[in-house]
Design an enzyme around this catalytic site. Structure first.
Site, short mmCIF file in Angstrom:
data_model
loop_
_atom_site.label_atom_id
_atom_site.label_comp_id
_atom_site.label_asym_id
_atom_site.label_seq_id
_atom_site.Cartn_x
_atom_site.Cartn_y
_atom_site.Cartn_z
N GLY A 86 -39.44 -30.74 -10.29
CA GLY A 86 -40.14 -29.62 -9.63
C GLY A 86 -39.24 -28.54 -9.87
O GLY A 86 -38.27 -28.91 -10.38
N ARG A 89 -33.65 -24.87 -10.39
CA ARG A 89 -33.64 -23.72 -10.41
C ARG A 89 -34.14 -22.37 -11.16
O ARG A 89 -33.07 -22.16 -11.72
CB ARG A 89 -32.22 -24.11 -11.02
CG ARG A 89 -32.85 -24.73 -12.91
CD ARG A 89 -32.42 -24.43 -13.61
NE ARG A 89 -32.60 -25.28 -14.90
CZ ARG A 89 -31.43 -25.81 -16.34
NH1 ARG A 89 -30.57 -24.88 -16.59
NH2 ARG A 89 -32.60 -26.41 -17.02
N LYS A 109 -35.23 -18.03 -13.71
CA LYS A 109 -34.50 -19.15 -13.39
C LYS A 109 -32.95 -19.45 -13.62
O LYS A 109 -32.27 -18.03 -14.31
CB LYS A 109 -35.00 -19.38 -14.92
CG LYS A 109 -34.45 -21.58 -15.97
CD LYS A 109 -35.63 -21.28 -17.41
CE LYS A 109 -34.71 -22.21 -17.80
NZ LYS A 109 -35.10 -23.05 -19.13
N ASP A 121 -27.06 -27.00 -8.57
CA ASP A 121 -26.29 -25.87 -8.00
C ASP A 121 -27.34 -24.96 -8.14
O ASP A 121 -27.57 -23.61 -7.56
CB ASP A 121 -25.52 -25.69 -8.90
CG ASP A 121 -25.07 -25.30 -10.09
OD1 ASP A 121 -26.68 -25.78 -11.28
OD2 ASP A 121 -24.11 -24.77 -11.02
N ARG A 172 -38.47 -15.55 -17.08
CA ARG A 172 -39.07 -16.21 -18.49
C ARG A 172 -40.35 -15.82 -17.56
O ARG A 172 -40.67 -15.92 -16.80
CB ARG A 172 -39.02 -17.25 -17.84
CG ARG A 172 -40.00 -18.56 -19.23
CD ARG A 172 -38.86 -19.49 -18.86
NE ARG A 172 -39.62 -20.60 -18.48
CZ ARG A 172 -39.09 -21.92 -18.08
NH1 ARG A 172 -38.47 -22.35 -19.27
NH2 ARG A 172 -39.28 -22.25 -16.58
N ARG A 179 -47.82 -28.00 -16.67
CA ARG A 179 -46.96 -28.67 -17.43
C ARG A 179 -47.40 -30.17 -17.48
O ARG A 179 -48.41 -30.62 -16.19
CB ARG A 179 -45.50 -29.07 -16.72
CG ARG A 179 -44.54 -28.26 -16.49
CD ARG A 179 -44.23 -28.38 -15.40
NE ARG A 179 -42.87 -27.06 -15.08
CZ ARG A 179 -41.78 -26.23 -15.61
NH1 ARG A 179 -41.18 -27.45 -16.42
NH2 ARG A 179 -41.61 -25.73 -14.77
N ASP A 244 -42.40 -33.37 -18.46
CA ASP A 244 -42.51 -31.95 -17.47
C ASP A 244 -41.85 -30.15 -18.52
O ASP A 244 -42.05 -30.03 -17.96
CB ASP A 244 -41.50 -32.33 -16.35
CG ASP A 244 -39.48 -32.41 -17.13
OD1 ASP A 244 -39.66 -33.32 -17.77
OD2 ASP A 244 -38.90 -31.78 -16.86
N ASN A 245 -41.79 -30.56 -19.29
CA ASN A 245 -41.39 -29.93 -20.66
C ASN A 245 -42.21 -29.70 -21.75
O ASN A 245 -42.70 -28.73 -22.29
CB ASN A 245 -40.46 -30.05 -20.80
CG ASN A 245 -39.27 -30.13 -20.54
OD1 ASN A 245 -39.24 -29.44 -19.80
ND2 ASN A 245 -37.94 -30.54 -20.92
N ASP A 254 -39.05 -24.70 -22.17
CA ASP A 254 -38.52 -24.84 -21.73
C ASP A 254 -37.25 -25.14 -23.16
O ASP A 254 -37.27 -26.56 -23.75
CB ASP A 254 -37.86 -26.14 -21.09
CG ASP A 254 -37.55 -25.68 -19.59
OD1 ASP A 254 -37.49 -25.04 -18.74
OD2 ASP A 254 -37.61 -27.05 -18.56
P1 AMP Z 1 -34.71 -29.38 -17.38
O1 AMP Z 1 -33.91 -30.40 -17.86
O2 AMP Z 1 -34.43 -28.37 -17.46
O3 AMP Z 1 -36.36 -29.61 -18.08
O4 AMP Z 1 -34.84 -29.71 -16.30
C1 AMP Z 1 -35.41 -31.10 -15.34
C2 AMP Z 1 -35.60 -31.23 -14.36
O5 AMP Z 1 -34.19 -31.07 -13.51
C3 AMP Z 1 -36.27 -29.67 -13.65
O6 AMP Z 1 -36.30 -30.46 -12.31
C4 AMP Z 1 -34.75 -29.00 -13.35
O7 AMP Z 1 -35.98 -27.64 -11.67
C5 AMP Z 1 -33.82 -29.09 -13.19
N1 AMP Z 1 -32.27 -28.72 -13.35
C6 AMP Z 1 -32.29 -28.22 -14.21
N2 AMP Z 1 -31.17 -27.90 -14.24
C7 AMP Z 1 -30.77 -27.78 -12.61
C8 AMP Z 1 -29.86 -27.19 -11.85
N3 AMP Z 1 -28.58 -26.59 -12.29
N4 AMP Z 1 -29.91 -27.27 -10.62
C9 AMP Z 1 -31.02 -27.61 -9.89
N5 AMP Z 1 -32.02 -28.28 -10.57
C10 AMP Z 1 -31.65 -28.25 -12.52
MG MG Z 2 -38.06 -28.36 -17.89
#
Ligand code: AMP
Ligand code: MG
Length: 472
Positions: A86, A89, A109, A121, A172, A179, A244-245, A254
C-alpha cells in the site's frame, strides 16, 4: 492567480476497502523547487503563485476538489509475496481529465505516514525526488511510457537516511497507480467482489475494448511487452521490478535505484538492494513475464470456469516472450537503421551487442555514432566494430533512409547516472542549476545541442556510480 486543479475523482468512489482516507501531513517550511508548466497545461491545471503552489504540493493545503487517499496493494518483492504493502509514503490527491481526454492521477510522494507505512516514516529525501523528476521526464522525452513529474518541493524538514537529509515531496502524475499488486491483494484475500470491481474499473479506465479479465490480461501483456522492449532499447535498468511496481497502464513507475547503462554489459545491475542481480538489465524481459504470470494468477480467481481460465491465461502468458522479442527486434532494427525485416537481422543485432560487451562500448554513444564516423572509436578494439560493420553495410544498402531512422531511435542524451548524482549533490548544497540544465537538455534527447557535449560523456573512473540507493 490561484492554483486550480479540475479534479474529477473516480478511485475515491470505489469501496472503502480499496484505500484509506488519508490527508498529507503538513511540513514545516515548504519551498517550491520545480514546477512543470508544460505538463500542467496537459492536465488543465492552472498554476498559482509560488508560495501557494509550495503549500499545495507539499500537502500543507488541499486544493479544492482533492480527496486524498492512500491506495491499498500487495505484491511480490524480489520474488516473495508480501500480503500487504500500500501507499506508505504517498497519497493520491485525485484525478483530472486532461486536454487530451486522458484521465490521470495526481499523487504526492513523500507526504507523510499513512496506515500502510509499516515501519517507514512516510517521507522522501531530496535526492530520490529529484532523481525521479529528472529521469521520468527524460523517459517521457525519449518517447517511452512513464509516470511524470508535476512539481517538487523541499519540506524544510530533515529526514534520516544514511544520515540527515533534506526532505522533499514529489508530485507524480500517472495514467493510474493500478499495479499488478493491486489485483494481488484482493485475490490473495479471496475478496472476489472487490477483485471483479477492480477488473471492471481497470478495463473501463485503460482498455475499454478488452473483453473481461482475460482480455485485460492480454492488453497488459501487450503494453508491458512494448514497455520493456523500449527500456532495453535505451539501456534502462529499472532496478526494482517487483509486482507492486508493475503498472497496469504499461507505464514506467517507481523510479528508485534505476539507471541507464554507460558501457554495455547484459548483466549490469546498479541497485544496492539487488544483491542477486534478479533485476539485471538482460533479465528484465523474463521478469516482466513472471510479473504478468502473477497478474494472471490473480485475475483467474474471479473466473467461473477455472480450468478454461487457466488454459487461456497460460496461453496468453506463454505468448509474451515472443511478443517481447517482436517489440525488441523492432526497436533494435531501428537502432541500426532497419525498417524492413529480413532473416538474419536478429543475428546481426546480437552480434553487435556481443562485440560491444566485449569491448566496453558505451551503449548510447555507440548507437548514436552508427550514423556517423566515430562508432569504431567506442570499442577497445576498433576492428571488432569494422568486421561487424562490413556485414551491416550490405544489409543497409537495402534500406530507404537509414540515417533518419537511426537519428530518431538513438538518443544523444540520456540521464547518465554520474550526472544525476552530481545534480543531487549540487541541489543539496542549494545549487539547482545542474537540475534545470539536465531537464532542459534531456527534454530534446534526439537533438544535438551546443554546449552540452559534457552530458554525452560517460563517467571518468572517479565519476562512476557503482550503486544507486532506494532512498526509502
Ligand atoms: P517502493 O520501494 O517505493 O516500491 O516501496 C515499497 C513499499 O514500501 C511501498 O508500500 C511503499 O509505500 C513503502 N515505503 C517505501 N518507503 C517508505 C517510507 N519512507 N515510509 C513508509 N513506507 C515506505
Ligand atoms: Mg513501489
Amino acid at each position: 492567480m490561484t492554483l486550480t486543479i479540475p479534479f474529477d475523482n473516480s478511485y475515491a468512489r470505489l469501496p472503502n476497502s480499496f484505500y484509506a482516507r488519508q490527508a498529507p501531513i503538513p511540513v514545516r517550511a515548504p519551498r517550491l523547487v520545480a514546477f512543470n508548466a508544460e505538463l500542467a497545461k496537459i492536465l488543465n491545471v492552472t498554476p498559482g503563485d509560488v508560495e501557494e503552489m509550495a503549500e499545495a504540493f507539499a500537502g500543507n493545503t488541499l486544493p479544492d476538489g482533492a480527496e486524498p487517499i492512500a491506495q491499498l496493494y500487495s505484491g511480490h518483492q524480489f520474488g516473495s509475496y508480501n500480503p500487504q504493502l500500500g501507499d506508505g509514503r504517498a497519497v493520491l490527491l485525485g484525478e483530472t481529465v486532461g486536454a487530451d481526454g486522458i484521465r490521470r492521477d495526481i499523487q504526492l510522494k513523500g507526504s507523510g505516514p499513512t496506515p500502510f507505512s509499516r515501519r517507514g516514516d512516510g517521507r522522501a529525501w531530496l535526492g530520490p525526488v529529484l532523481r525521479e523528476y529528472v529521469v521520468s521526464e527524460a523517459m517521457h522525452a525519449l518517447g517511452i511510457p512513464t509516470t511524470r513529474a508535476l512539481a517538487a518541493v523541499e519540506t524544510g524538514e530533515i529526514v534520516l537516511r544514511e544520515g540527515p537529509m533534506p526532505g522533499a515531496v514529489l508530485t507524480r502524475v500517472a495514467q493510474s497507480h493500478l499495479r499488478v499488486g493491486t489485483f494481488q491483494v484482493f485475490a490473495g484475500r479471496g475478496q472476489l467482489d472487490s477483485l471483479r470491481q477492480l477488473t471492471d474499473y481497470a478495463i473501463a479506465r485503460h482498455y475499454p475494448d478488452a473483453d473481461g479479465p482475460m482480455g485485460l490480461l492480454r492488453a497488459v501483456v501487450e503494453a508491458q511487452s512494448r514497455l520493456i522492449a523500449a527500456w532495453m532499447s535505451v539501456g534502462f535498468i529499472h532496478g526494482v521490478m517487483n509486482t507492486d511496481n508493475c503498472s497496469i497502464a504499461g507505464e514506467t513507475i517507481d523510479y528508485g535505484p534505476c539507471a541507464f547503462m554507460d558501457s554495455y554489459h547484459p548483466n549490469t545491475v546498479y541497485s544496492s538492494i539487488d544483491r542477486m542481480g534478479r533485476y539485471a538489465y538482460s533479465n528484465q524481459p523474463d521478469i516482466a513475464v513472471w510479473n504478468l504470470a502473477q497478474l494472471a494468477t490473480a485475475l483467474i480467481q474471479q473466473m467461473e470456469d477455472k480450468d478454461a481460465a487457466v488454459e487461456e491465461a497460460t496461453e496468453i502468458v506463454h505468448a509474451m516472450p515472443a511478443l517481447l522479442q517482436e517489440n525488441w527486434l523492432k526497436r533494435f532494427r531501428a537502432k541500426i537503421g532497419l525498417v524492413t525485416e529480413e532473416e538474419g537481422d536478429l543475428e546481426l543485432i546480437t552480434d553487435l551487442l556481443t562485440r560491444m560487451a566485449q569491448n566496453q562500448a558505451d551503449f548510447t554513444n555507440t548507437f548514436r555514432a552508427l550514423g556517423g564516423e566515430a562508432a569504431r572509436d567506442q570499442f577497445t578494439d576498433p576492428t571488432a566494430f569494422d568486421t561487424w560493420s562490413d556485414g551491416w553495410a550490405g544489409r543497409l544498402a537495402r534500406e530507404q533512409d537509414p540515417s533518419a531512422v537511426m537519428a530518431g531511435s538513438n538518443p544523444a542524451y540520456i540521464p547518465r547516472n554520474h550526472r544525476v548524482e552530481q545534480m543531487i549533490q549540487a541541489a543539496v548544497q542549494g545549487d539547482y542549476e545542474p537540475f534545470h540544465r539536465l531537464n532542459s537538455v534531456l527534454s530534446r534527447p534526439y537533438d544535438d545541442q551546443s554546449g552540452a557535449d559534457d552530458l554525452k560523456r560517460p563517467p571518468t573512473d572517479s565519476e562512476v556510480v557503482h550503486a544507486t540507493f532506494c532512498g526509502t
